[in-house]
Design a protein around this motif. Structure first.
Motif, PDB file in Angstrom:
ATOM      1  N   ILE A 108      -3.084 -14.595   9.853  1.00  0.00           N
ATOM      2  CA  ILE A 108      -2.651 -14.587   8.454  1.00  0.00           C
ATOM      3  C   ILE A 108      -1.374 -15.408   8.340  1.00  0.00           C
ATOM      4  CG2 ILE A 108      -3.721 -12.395   7.816  1.00  0.00           C
ATOM      5  CD1 ILE A 108      -1.103 -11.002   8.399  1.00  0.00           C
ATOM      6  N   LYS A 109      -1.065 -15.828   7.114  1.00  0.00           N
ATOM      7  CA  LYS A 109       0.099 -16.673   6.901  1.00  0.00           C
ATOM      8  C   LYS A 109       1.402 -15.897   6.979  1.00  0.00           C
ATOM      9  CE  LYS A 109      -2.284 -20.115   4.035  1.00  0.00           C
ATOM     10  NZ  LYS A 109      -2.324 -20.792   2.712  1.00  0.00           N
ATOM     11  N   ASN A 110       1.445 -14.697   6.400  1.00  0.00           N
ATOM     12  CA  ASN A 110       2.683 -13.914   6.327  1.00  0.00           C
ATOM     13  C   ASN A 110       2.412 -12.510   6.851  1.00  0.00           C
ATOM     14  OD1 ASN A 110       5.144 -12.783   5.769  1.00  0.00           O
ATOM     15  ND2 ASN A 110       5.001 -12.969   3.544  1.00  0.00           N
ATOM     16  N   ASP A 111       2.873 -12.205   8.058  1.00  0.00           N
ATOM     17  CA  ASP A 111       2.618 -10.889   8.645  1.00  0.00           C
ATOM     18  C   ASP A 111       3.513  -9.797   8.065  1.00  0.00           C
ATOM     19  OD1 ASP A 111       5.014 -11.688   9.696  1.00  0.00           O
ATOM     20  OD2 ASP A 111       4.419 -11.508  11.798  1.00  0.00           O
ATOM     21  N   LYS A 112       4.388 -10.145   7.105  1.00  0.00           N
ATOM     22  CA  LYS A 112       5.219  -9.143   6.431  1.00  0.00           C
ATOM     23  C   LYS A 112       4.655  -8.740   5.075  1.00  0.00           C
ATOM     24  CE  LYS A 112       9.511 -10.624   8.678  1.00  0.00           C
ATOM     25  NZ  LYS A 112      10.914 -11.091   8.480  1.00  0.00           N
ATOM     26  N   ASN A 113       3.631  -9.443   4.625  1.00  0.00           N
ATOM     27  CA  ASN A 113       2.985  -9.117   3.357  1.00  0.00           C
ATOM     28  C   ASN A 113       1.990  -7.973   3.578  1.00  0.00           C
ATOM     29  OD1 ASN A 113       0.627  -9.479   1.299  1.00  0.00           O
ATOM     30  ND2 ASN A 113       2.338 -10.603   0.397  1.00  0.00           N
ATOM     31  N   ARG A 114       2.106  -6.920   2.780  1.00  0.00           N
ATOM     32  CA  ARG A 114       1.297  -5.716   2.999  1.00  0.00           C
ATOM     33  C   ARG A 114      -0.195  -5.989   2.798  1.00  0.00           C
ATOM     34  NH1 ARG A 114      -0.486  -1.589  -0.333  1.00  0.00           N
ATOM     35  NH2 ARG A 114       0.559  -2.581  -2.095  1.00  0.00           N
ATOM     36  N   ILE A 115      -0.544  -6.721   1.744  1.00  0.00           N
ATOM     37  CA  ILE A 115      -1.952  -6.995   1.475  1.00  0.00           C
ATOM     38  C   ILE A 115      -2.566  -7.859   2.581  1.00  0.00           C
ATOM     39  CG2 ILE A 115      -3.544  -8.130  -0.115  1.00  0.00           C
ATOM     40  CD1 ILE A 115      -1.827  -7.233  -2.399  1.00  0.00           C
ATOM     41  N   GLN A 116      -1.817  -8.861   3.022  1.00  0.00           N
ATOM     42  CA  GLN A 116      -2.333  -9.720   4.087  1.00  0.00           C
ATOM     43  C   GLN A 116      -2.525  -8.940   5.381  1.00  0.00           C
ATOM     44  OE1 GLN A 116      -0.460 -13.527   4.627  1.00  0.00           O
ATOM     45  NE2 GLN A 116      -0.045 -13.806   2.435  1.00  0.00           N
ATOM     46  N   LYS A 117      -1.614  -8.032   5.687  1.00  0.00           N
ATOM     47  CA  LYS A 117      -1.756  -7.215   6.889  1.00  0.00           C
ATOM     48  C   LYS A 117      -2.962  -6.285   6.773  1.00  0.00           C
ATOM     49  CE  LYS A 117       1.843  -5.358   8.749  1.00  0.00           C
ATOM     50  NZ  LYS A 117       3.097  -4.588   8.908  1.00  0.00           N
ATOM     51  N   GLN A 118      -3.217  -5.751   5.571  1.00  0.00           N
ATOM     52  CA  GLN A 118      -4.360  -4.868   5.389  1.00  0.00           C
ATOM     53  C   GLN A 118      -5.681  -5.610   5.592  1.00  0.00           C
ATOM     54  OE1 GLN A 118      -3.760  -3.293   1.461  1.00  0.00           O
ATOM     55  NE2 GLN A 118      -2.349  -1.696   2.132  1.00  0.00           N
ATOM     56  N   LEU A 119      -5.771  -6.833   5.075  1.00  0.00           N
ATOM     57  CA  LEU A 119      -7.021  -7.586   5.166  1.00  0.00           C
ATOM     58  C   LEU A 119      -7.183  -8.318   6.484  1.00  0.00           C
ATOM     59  CD1 LEU A 119      -7.446  -9.081   1.585  1.00  0.00           C
ATOM     60  CD2 LEU A 119      -8.590  -7.128   2.607  1.00  0.00           C
ATOM     61  N   TRP A 120      -6.143  -8.348   7.295  1.00  0.00           N
ATOM     62  CA  TRP A 120      -6.221  -9.026   8.591  1.00  0.00           C
ATOM     63  C   TRP A 120      -7.276  -8.362   9.477  1.00  0.00           C
ATOM     64  CZ3 TRP A 120      -1.586  -9.485  12.532  1.00  0.00           C
ATOM     65  CH2 TRP A 120      -1.944 -10.389  13.540  1.00  0.00           C
ATOM     66  N   GLY A 121      -7.089  -7.081   9.738  1.00  0.00           N
ATOM     67  CA  GLY A 121      -8.044  -6.357  10.571  1.00  0.00           C
ATOM     68  C   GLY A 121      -9.401  -6.207   9.907  1.00  0.00           C
ATOM     69  N   THR A 122      -9.405  -6.042   8.564  1.00  0.00           N
ATOM     70  CA  THR A 122     -10.677  -5.903   7.850  1.00  0.00           C
ATOM     71  C   THR A 122     -11.519  -7.166   7.978  1.00  0.00           C
ATOM     72  OG1 THR A 122      -9.658  -4.391   6.256  1.00  0.00           O
ATOM     73  CG2 THR A 122     -11.720  -5.444   5.603  1.00  0.00           C
ATOM     74  N   THR A 123     -10.895  -8.336   7.793  1.00  0.00           N
ATOM     75  CA  THR A 123     -11.629  -9.596   7.897  1.00  0.00           C
ATOM     76  C   THR A 123     -12.163  -9.804   9.306  1.00  0.00           C
ATOM     77  OG1 THR A 123     -10.236 -10.559   6.163  1.00  0.00           O
ATOM     78  CG2 THR A 123     -11.490 -12.077   7.534  1.00  0.00           C
ATOM     79  N   ARG A 124     -11.347  -9.485  10.298  1.00  0.00           N
ATOM     80  CA  ARG A 124     -11.793  -9.637  11.683  1.00  0.00           C
ATOM     81  C   ARG A 124     -12.985  -8.728  11.973  1.00  0.00           C
ATOM     82  NH1 ARG A 124     -12.982  -6.775  16.446  1.00  0.00           N
ATOM     83  NH2 ARG A 124     -12.873  -8.257  18.169  1.00  0.00           N
ATOM     84  N   SER A 125     -12.961  -7.495  11.467  1.00  0.00           N
ATOM     85  CA  SER A 125     -14.071  -6.566  11.683  1.00  0.00           C
ATOM     86  C   SER A 125     -15.342  -7.052  10.986  1.00  0.00           C
ATOM     87  CB  SER A 125     -13.699  -5.172  11.181  1.00  0.00           C
ATOM     88  OG  SER A 125     -12.626  -4.636  11.916  1.00  0.00           O
ATOM     89  N   LEU A 126     -15.204  -7.600   9.764  1.00  0.00           N
ATOM     90  CA  LEU A 126     -16.366  -8.109   9.051  1.00  0.00           C
ATOM     91  C   LEU A 126     -16.990  -9.293   9.780  1.00  0.00           C
ATOM     92  CD1 LEU A 126     -15.099  -7.927   5.351  1.00  0.00           C
ATOM     93  CD2 LEU A 126     -16.752  -6.420   6.471  1.00  0.00           C
ATOM     94  N   ILE A 127     -16.153 -10.170  10.323  1.00  0.00           N
ATOM     95  CA  ILE A 127     -16.676 -11.312  11.084  1.00  0.00           C
ATOM     96  C   ILE A 127     -17.371 -10.829  12.351  1.00  0.00           C
ATOM     97  CG2 ILE A 127     -16.029 -13.383  12.374  1.00  0.00           C
ATOM     98  CD1 ILE A 127     -13.807 -13.844  10.362  1.00  0.00           C
TER      99      ILE A 127
END
Length: 223
Positions: A95-114
């Motif tokens: 992700i671009k910004n590891d301090k952004n809450r939404i980006q951190k939430q979708l980081w693991g979710t996107t990886r799991s979906l892939i």
């Protein structure tokens, strides 16, 4: 990370952190997705990006990941802040910004979906429904080229639903249904719709059980 406040002699105060280590990153998102030789992944831009509101912010889905394998093809739209680095044997998600809450939430979710999509197009996913109760059973039927699941679950009329495209349903016994396909979300959603027609009741245990589901039986009320 815990924080304490120490009062000074002159009336001031200073905050002290019990831990000086950095915040832990997502263990799921940082894990690579390993690819088998027969899997092909393409990343393209969406012609019409999708905007999804998320509280006071919004998520822009502008990239499409296409995963091809022997079991089928999966298309997965991802957000603009998701980065993908792939080689012959694996793909890394960032992700671009590891301090952004939404980006951190979708980081693991996107990886799991892939990862679920990769497993789906190679080995496939499966779920089961188990029928418990006197006379409870399921059967498969086809009418005018449309395949149906018909169930007798303690009602006068048979309860039925058409089988969506991309899902294969088999009935090795009258009390067991097996769902197979490459889209895990689609399989579980269809199985849940059938289960909701008669979920397990807590007194006699009659109903439709999803995968290895169990319930705790209640004792009958004695007046």
């Amino acid at each position: 990370m815990f924080q304490s406040t120490i009062k000074l002699a002159r009336g001031g105060s200073v905050s002290r952190l019990f831990s000086t280590s950095q915040a832990v990153q997502s263990h799921i998102g940082s894990a690579p997705v390993f690819l088998s030789p027969e899997v092909q992944i393409e990343i393209n831009d969406l012609l019409i990006p999708k905007i999804i509101p998320k509280g006071s912010q919004s998520i822009k889905l502008n990239k499409l990941v296409t995963i091809k394998g022997p079991k089928g093809i999966m298309d997965l739209p991802i957000a603009d802040f998701i980065g993908l680095e792939k080689d012959e044997s694996k793909i890394n998600v960032s992700i671009k910004n590891d301090k952004n809450r939404i980006q951190k939430q979708l980081w693991g979710t996107t990886r799991s979906l892939i990862n679920n999509s990769v497993v789906g197009v190679t080995d496939g996913h499966s779920s089961t429904l188990r029928f418990q109760g006197t006379g409870y059973r399921a059967m498969l039927d086809e009418v005018d080229g449309v395949k149906w699941v018909r169930m007798k679950i303690g009602k006068c009329n048979l309860q039925c639903l058409p089988i969506p495209e991309g899902i294969t349903v088999s009935a090795p016994t009258p009390t067991l249904l097996i769902f197979e396909g490459c889209n895990k979300q689609q399989i579980n959603l269809f199985a849940a719709r059938l289960r909701n027609m008669h979920p397990p009741e807590p007194y006699k245990g009659k109903g439709i059980y999803f995968n290895g589901e169990t319930i705790k039986l209640k004792s009958k009320k004695v007046k």
